[in-house]
Design a protein around this motif. Structure first.
Motif, PDB file in Angstrom:
ATOM      1  N   TRP A 176       0.848  -1.193   0.000  1.00 47.67           N
ATOM      2  CA  TRP A 176       0.000   0.000   0.000  1.00 47.67           C
ATOM      3  C   TRP A 176       0.883   1.243   0.000  1.00 47.67           C
ATOM      4  N   ILE A 177       1.626   1.456   1.087  1.00 45.02           N
ATOM      5  CA  ILE A 177       2.536   2.600   1.148  1.00 45.02           C
ATOM      6  C   ILE A 177       3.939   2.038   1.357  1.00 45.02           C
TER       7      ILE A 177
ATOM      8  N   VAL B 298      -6.588   2.870  10.964  1.00 43.46           N
ATOM      9  CA  VAL B 298      -7.483   3.578  10.052  1.00 43.46           C
ATOM     10  C   VAL B 298      -8.915   3.086  10.237  1.00 43.46           C
TER      11      VAL B 298
ATOM     12  N   GLU C 224     -10.518   4.205  13.505  1.00 45.41           N
ATOM     13  CA  GLU C 224     -10.989   5.586  13.503  1.00 45.41           C
ATOM     14  C   GLU C 224     -12.174   5.781  12.564  1.00 45.41           C
TER      15      GLU C 224
ATOM     16  N   LEU D 220      -2.151   5.678  18.840  1.00 44.88           N
ATOM     17  CA  LEU D 220      -1.286   6.086  17.729  1.00 44.88           C
ATOM     18  C   LEU D 220       0.150   6.273  18.217  1.00 44.88           C
TER      19      LEU D 220
ATOM     20  N   LEU E 163       3.403   4.199  16.859  1.00 42.42           N
ATOM     21  CA  LEU E 163       4.632   4.808  16.337  1.00 42.42           C
ATOM     22  C   LEU E 163       5.842   4.343  17.135  1.00 42.42           C
TER      23      LEU E 163
ATOM     24  N   PHE F 119       8.984   2.385  15.397  1.00 44.00           N
ATOM     25  CA  PHE F 119      10.365   2.839  15.318  1.00 44.00           C
ATOM     26  C   PHE F 119      11.311   1.956  16.123  1.00 44.00           C
TER      27      PHE F 119
ATOM     28  N   PRO G 243      -8.469   9.485  10.016  1.00 44.12           N
ATOM     29  CA  PRO G 243      -8.379   8.723   8.781  1.00 44.12           C
ATOM     30  C   PRO G 243      -9.768   8.454   8.231  1.00 44.12           C
ATOM     31  N   PRO G 244      -9.917   8.144   6.989  1.00 39.97           N
ATOM     32  CA  PRO G 244      -8.869   7.972   5.973  1.00 39.97           C
ATOM     33  C   PRO G 244      -8.667   9.242   5.154  1.00 39.97           C
TER      34      PRO G 244
ATOM     35  N   PHE H 162      -5.174  13.351   8.226  1.00 39.03           N
ATOM     36  CA  PHE H 162      -4.653  12.318   9.128  1.00 39.03           C
ATOM     37  C   PHE H 162      -3.241  11.926   8.727  1.00 39.03           C
TER      38      PHE H 162
ATOM     39  N   PHE I  31      -0.068  12.173  10.961  1.00 37.22           N
ATOM     40  CA  PHE I  31       0.635  10.920  11.236  1.00 37.22           C
ATOM     41  C   PHE I  31       2.116  11.077  10.915  1.00 37.22           C
ATOM     42  N   LEU I  32       2.404  11.679   9.762  1.00 38.93           N
ATOM     43  CA  LEU I  32       3.805  11.813   9.357  1.00 38.93           C
ATOM     44  C   LEU I  32       4.561  12.730  10.307  1.00 38.93           C
TER      45      LEU I  32
ATOM     46  N   SER J 218       5.037  10.992  13.544  1.00 40.99           N
ATOM     47  CA  SER J 218       5.998   9.895  13.462  1.00 40.99           C
ATOM     48  C   SER J 218       7.418  10.454  13.426  1.00 40.99           C
ATOM     49  N   SER J 219       7.601  11.632  12.821  1.00 41.10           N
ATOM     50  CA  SER J 219       8.942  12.211  12.842  1.00 41.10           C
ATOM     51  C   SER J 219       9.330  12.627  14.253  1.00 41.10           C
TER      52      SER J 219
ATOM     53  N   ILE K 280      -5.874   8.144   1.151  1.00 46.61           N
ATOM     54  CA  ILE K 280      -5.835   6.699   0.918  1.00 46.61           C
ATOM     55  C   ILE K 280      -4.618   6.324   0.087  1.00 46.61           C
TER      56      ILE K 280
ATOM     57  N   TRP L  68      -1.442   7.862  -0.724  1.00 47.60           N
ATOM     58  CA  TRP L  68      -0.563   9.011  -0.513  1.00 47.60           C
ATOM     59  C   TRP L  68       0.873   8.722  -0.890  1.00 47.60           C
ATOM     60  N   SER L  69       1.106   7.610  -1.527  1.00 48.29           N
ATOM     61  CA  SER L  69       2.483   7.293  -1.896  1.00 48.29           C
ATOM     62  C   SER L  69       3.064   8.314  -2.862  1.00 48.29           C
TER      63      SER L  69
ATOM     64  N   TYR M 138       3.819  11.632  -1.287  1.00 46.63           N
ATOM     65  CA  TYR M 138       4.896  11.439  -0.311  1.00 46.63           C
ATOM     66  C   TYR M 138       6.240  11.309  -1.016  1.00 46.63           C
TER      67      TYR M 138
ATOM     68  N   ARG N 249       9.337  13.572  -0.144  1.00 46.43           N
ATOM     69  CA  ARG N 249      10.671  13.066   0.195  1.00 46.43           C
ATOM     70  C   ARG N 249      11.728  13.680  -0.711  1.00 46.43           C
TER      71      ARG N 249
END
Lengths: 614, 551
Positions: free
Chosen positions: A91-92, A160, A163, A200, A204, A208, B445-446, B450, B454-455, B458-459, B534, B536-537, B540, B544
């Protein structure tokens, strides 16, 4: 992802699972288009009901091959412990997020419960006259969200779907609910969102800290990090890529729940490293996840959204809430908390059990005190879900017990059974309350009485369902409660006594309610002339629930055949992990004694079957 | 040496630098400048006055978009993969070091040009500006965007100041566009006074920094700072640097509408037309975040490569200072923005506070990126990518939100939240679109919002796990999580009014239907909000690519 790779999918379960999962959402999207003209509300209802039925039949096809003839690829093999019907599509790629679905003995019955209750709730939605189209759109979206949580094996995907359920539920309560609906809806949303945010963070954190490079080749394939479909050179290349990245000091993180569990249970698990304020990473993750899940279960003291949401929600939504949504929390604990964070599970066993017993007792006392019929049923849910927590939490396979895992397995099996049984009985109880409310438009326990005389068929069915909730032997509520209580004896006498004591309280509030509502000379409350017999539609909803409540009570192995292999394997693995964790050498007799004990446990389960043949 | 020859060599060098090196990478800006000139010229010729200035602007922006895309392609070789080496060759200093051209420049310029295309279409649909004001409006918008492009590529403190002013001054005039309205004039005045004050403080800070370090060229400043660190702060140097840095931060915070320099934001958004709000909220914010990245990375890091390792290490103290400042501002901005949004009854004001809150989330990502710099190149890149991705989705979310406000204003004659009551009865499509946008702004989401959150989270979490500024990053995580929950209330309140509440009795006109030109515009803006949540590749990968600038 283009069309071509999707069509070229070779995994046999891809289409069945994807359809079960997304058919409701697709139909919801179609309903949103103005294809059915305004005013044709019945057509919308039929489309919605038909969708839920199709999804139910599909899931039945998958879960019970015996009905449709075995052997089709993509069907579920009963009695197998491992993950089946796995679907794995990228997916990603940048975050190693996959469209990873699968079912095992824990999730398959819950998927079936969801699709089954969705059909009944859809049928129970007929009286909803206000804004029919949006109601059905949201209802179907909710179904996709619920099924998605049960079948997702990718943590991101899981989140996902977790939520996705919130918003439909918010509107379903907020628009079609009772007088205090807005308050109840926002309260539900807020509680769950708070829990999800913590979840969430835990996701994460685990992501990581994870490194799939520490897993062996077999584990990588078993957990679908490297697709088992790959053969020969492709497989070698994929494995080499992971290991060489690991060796180069570049960890490959993962959201794969199976892989995270394998990492969490490995020796020198990175999750066991001390992180903040002297606690291990897995302890933090466990606690954050646990908070997220117990809000959904719900457990005292974060249960207060539940009575409000249940009371204000319309009847079908109450059925879904009690029957399915509460199970998501228990499912999360058994699927995610324990396998991924076993160390924390071991050290926080007392916390989980304690929470379970507290909500068991508190919920029962609170149910005793209620004047509102629906509120009483809502608190009974709090009390009953306490058994689930207790059953999941009794980590009795510790040093003092020679790492004997059978008592614990009994508890977890009991908890799983309790979840499914409660799904049937609580949905039934809410429906029965709804039937009455539709007629007399009040729920005041003090103003009922004499319903038996006015609606004998309804009252018999209702009493049967309430007995199932009470845990009468021979009904579904009994098995789970008794297994959990028995297993907790091994862990802590005090908890066992408390949970046995709660059975009395449960009997008290249910019998008292039955007495106040159904017995008595005559109905003196408002709208007495509206007490008409049940319609055929209502019977079609109530009868299957009552039948199942009895069938599962007399033939529990119908459920245990699915649940036990997977649960036992998980518990056995974790018990072994505990032994390795303690670093203690195995007592000589322990391994030998396992098998007879297992047989004894199986015999104990079988002994509950009175009439059902195996 | 002969001074004439010296001069000649200098001229030749400059000419070469300008014509051969710099101008080819400056085509999007040149297009914007040419369009501005064209817009102004058209007013002087009676026949050309008949041409709608919106379409002239649109044409110019499309050219600019094309060149921005072309620049990305020129940088792309090998960039989709994660190999960093290929991209660093893309970094070039233009105009003698005043500007930097790299993947971030290219990404933000593409973002701004793309936004302008959508924005001009939106203004054509919404009808503000009218034909009379069109030329002024688009001139100002393009001029401000030109400044924003410079903000995204500034490599020299003087250029930072110039770019900020160039973006701000047209914005002041835009805020006062609704000439007859007192609120609009007041907004413009307030904005201008605030902006002037912030600019003055910033300029003073620049002069302090330049005085201590002897240069305004950001990479050179970083090298000087690294050298200073070795003999940490003789005399009052450290104090002067710290004060200078904070004063520059004031200017940046003003552009970001970060607390406590946010006071202009709600008033300007509420007073100005929703169209102007959309422009300020999206374009201005994207440019300000890019500028923050430029300054923070310019001062806090040196170039990559082994020869800079020692310098990177000795810049640790500087980065600590920068991260602390940004993180503090981020936490304050996010929290105050969300809390202040509670009491709002006007939709534009509510969105203003929402913009402030989102600036906070974006700054969290920047803080994480700077904290990770020097620790882990790959993680730094991901953090910058998270911020860039956020900006990319933010374009659609906020433009859609303001478009809905503007279009509903046209039909309902009101921007009060209460006037939206019960719209679900008559216009379910619009309410669903609004719902998608607001829920995406909450970050569920979705939807695209979100993924952005999330990104960023996560960073920040990655920084925690790698031990980069761990306490600060933990605080940011907690603040960010808590803010997500509290932001739920006010976004949902709007939805609640639209769906649960009965329509007001005195409503005369219905909102526009979804099947109409305004409806199509809203749909076109809302569809990416869903699809980027949904799939997002793709975006993204772009983000990047932009993130490569930092590593």
């Amino acid at each position: 992802m283009g069309i071509a790779p999707i069509l070229a999918v070779t995994q046999p379960a891809f289409w069945p699972l994807t359809l079960i999962l997304f058919l409701p959402a697709i139909v919801a999207g179609i309903l949103a288009l103005p294809l059915i003209p305004r005013g044709k509300d019945d057509s919308i209802r039929w489309v919605g009901l038909a969708t839920t039925i199709v999804v139910f039949v599909l899931s039945l096809w998958m879960a019970v091959p015996a009905i449709f003839g075995t052997g089709s690829a993509g069907q579920f093999t009963v009695g197998e412990a491992g993950m089946q019907a796995v679907v794995d599509q990228p997916w990603i790629p940048a975050f190693n997020i996959n469209y990873l679905l699968g079912v095992d003995g824990i999730s398959m019955p819950l998927v079936l419960l969801t699709t089954f209750l969705s059909v009944l709730a859809a049928a129970a939605s007929w009286p909803i006259e206000k804004h029919v189209r949006p109601y059905w759109i949201l209802f179907l979206l909710l179904e996709t969200g619920m099924i998605g949580v049960f079948v997702s094996l990718d943590f991101f995907l899981f989140y996902v779907f977790w939520e996705v359920m919130l918003l439909p539920m918010y509107f379903l309560i907020g628009i079609w609910g009772g007088p205090r609906r807005e308050y109840a809806a926002i309260k539900f949303f807020l509680y769950t969102l708070a829990g999800s945010v913590l979840m969430l963070l835990a996701i994460l954190m685990l992501y990581f800290a994870s490194d799939v490079g520490t897993l062996s080749d077999e584990q990588l394939i078993a957990s679908h990090v490297v697709s088992p479909v790959l053969e020969g050179a492709e497989r070698t290349a994929a494995l080499t890529a992971i290991h060489s990245a690991h060796d180069a000091g570049k960890p490959v993180h993962t959201f794969n729940i199976l892989a995270l569990a394998a990492i969490g249970q490995s020796q020198n698990s990175p999750f066991a490293a001390t992180s903040f304020w002297g606690m291990t990473l897995e302890s933090w993750a466990f606690l954050l996840l646990l908070i997220g899940f117990v809000i959904k279960v719900p457990v005292v003291p974060v249960h207060t959204w539940l009575p409000d949401a249940h009371v204000e929600a319309p009847t079908p939504i109450s059925m879904i809430l009690a029957g399915v949504l509460l199970k998501l929390g228990g499912y999360g604990i058994i699927r995610i908390c324990y396998p991924i964070c076993p160390g924390a599970g071991l050290s926080f066993a007392w916390l989980v059990c304690g929470l379970g017993v507290v909500s068991m007792v508190y919920g029962a006392f609170a149910a005793l005190a209620q004047k509102d019929f629906k509120r009483m049923v809502a608190y009974s849910s709090v009390s009953h879900m306490g058994y689930v927590m207790l059953g999941l939490g009794v980590w009795s396979a510790v040093d003092g017990h020679g790492y004997q895992w059978d008592a614990w397995a009994q508890g977890v099996n009991g908890a799983m059974f309790q979840m499914l049984a409660h799904g049937i009985s609580s949905a039934g109880m809410f429906f029965m309350v709804g039937v009455l409310y539709d007629r007399v438009h009040h729920r005041n326990l003090e103003e009922f009485g004499g319903i038996f005389n006015r609606m004998p068929l309804y009252a018999s069915l209702a009493v049967a369902i309430f007995f199932a909730g009470l845990g009468l032997p021979g009904m579904c509520g009994f098995i789970g409660e008794v297994l959990v209580t028995l297993s907790s004896w091994n862990y802590s006498r005090l908890l066992a006594v408390c949970s046995a004591f709660t059975v009395i309280l449960t009997a008290a509030y249910i019998l008292w309610a039955i007495q106040r509502v159904y017995l008595g000379a005559e109905y003196k409350g408002p709208h007495g002339d509206h007490l008409t017999p049940m319609t055929r539609r209502e019977l079609a909803i109530a009868v299957p629930l009552v039948v199942l409540a009895v069938v599962f009570g007399v033939a529990p192995q119908l459920i245990f055949n699915y649940v036990t292999p997977t649960v036992n394997r998980q518990v056995e693995t974790l018990a072994e992990w505990t032994r390795g964790h303690d670093g203690a050498s195995a007592p000589a007799g322990a391994a030998a004694s396992t098998d007879p004990e297992k047989a004894e446990f199986q015999a104990a389960i079988d002994s509950f079957s009175v009439g059902g043949g195996r | 040496m002969n001074p004439d020859r010296n001069l000649g060599a200098l001229l030749n060098g400059t000419l070469h630098d300008t014509l051969v090196v710099s101008l080819p990478h400056f085509r999007p800006e040149l297009c914007l400048a040419a369009t501005i000139v064209l817009l102004l010229l058209c007013r002087m010729v009676p026949l050309l006055r008949l041409v709608d200035s919106g379409f002239i602007a649109l044409g110019g922006v499309l050219f600019s978009l094309f060149f921005a895309w072309d620049d990305i392609l020129s940088l792309r070789a090998g960039a989709w993969s994660s190999s960093i080496g290929d991209l660093l060759a893309g970094r070039q200093e233009l105009f003698g070091g005043l500007l930097a051209f790299d993947s971030l420049t290219a990404y933000i310029r593409l973002l701004l040009a793309g936004f302008l295309v959508l924005f001009i279409l939106f203004t054509k649909v919404s009808g503000i500006p009218d034909r009379e004001d069109g030329a002024d409006f688009y001139t100002l918008v393009l001029g401000a965007t030109l400044g924003m492009c410079l903000m995204a590529s500034a490599n020299h403190l003087l250029m930072v100041f110039m770019a900020v002013e160039m973006a701000s001054v047209p914005s002041y005039a835009l805020a006062g566009l609704l000439k007859g309205r007192k609120a609009s004039s007041e907004a413009a005045l307030k904005y201008a006074v605030y902006g002037a004050g912030a600019a003055g403080v910033m300029l003073y800070g620049l002069s302090l920094l330049a005085g201590v370090l002897g240069t305004c060229h950001l990479p050179t400043m970083a090298r000087e700072l690294a050298a200073l660190d070795a003999m940490w702060m003789p005399g009052g140097t450290g104090l002067a640097l710290a004060i200078g840095g904070l004063m520059v931060a004031v200017g940046l915070a003003f552009k970001l509408s970060a607390v406590p320099f946010h006071f202009w934001c709600p008033d300007v958004f509420a007073g100005a037309a929703a169209e102007v709000g959309a422009f300020l909220s999206v374009a201005s914010k994207a440019a300000a975040v890019a500028l923050l990245l430029r300054v923070a990375f310019g001062l806090g890091t040196t170039g990559p490569g082994p020869e800079h390792v020692a310098q990177m290490a000795s810049l640790g103290e500087t980065r600590h200072f920068i991260v602390g400042g940004i993180a503090l501002l981020a936490a304050l901005t996010c929290t105050l923005g969300n809390l202040a949004a509670y009491g709002q009854t006007n939709m534009k004001r509510l969105l203003a506070y929402s913009t402030i809150a989102h600036a906070g989330y974006l700054m969290m990502g920047v803080a994480a990126a700077v904290a990770l710099a020097g620790r882990d190149a790959e993680a730094t890149r991901s953090a910058v990518a998270a911020v860039c991705f956020y900006l990319g989705t933010y374009v659609f979310m906020n433009l859609a939100a303001f478009a809905i406000v503007a279009l509903l204003r046209n039909s309902l004659r009101s921007e009060e939240i209460a006037s939206y009551a019960g719209l679900i009865r008559s216009n379910p499509g619009i309410v669903v679109a609004t719902g998608v946008v607001l829920v995406s702004l909450i970050g569920l989401p979705p939807l695209a919002g979100f993924v952005s959150k999330f990104l960023v989270f996560s960073s920040v979490m990655e920084a925690v796990m790698l031990g980069a500024e761990r306490p600060l990053m933990l605080v940011l995580l907690v603040v960010g999580g808590a803010n997500t929950v509290i932001s739920l209330f006010y976004y949902l309140r709007v939805l609640k009014v639209m769906t649960f509440d009965p329509p007001p009795a005195d409503r005369t006109a219905d909102a526009f239907p979804l099947v109409s030109i305004p409806g199509a515009l809203v749909t076109a803006l809302v569809v990416p909000v869903v699809s980027l949540g949904i799939f997002w590749s793709g975006l993204y990968a772009f983000a990047r690519f932009a993130g490569a600038f930092a590593s």
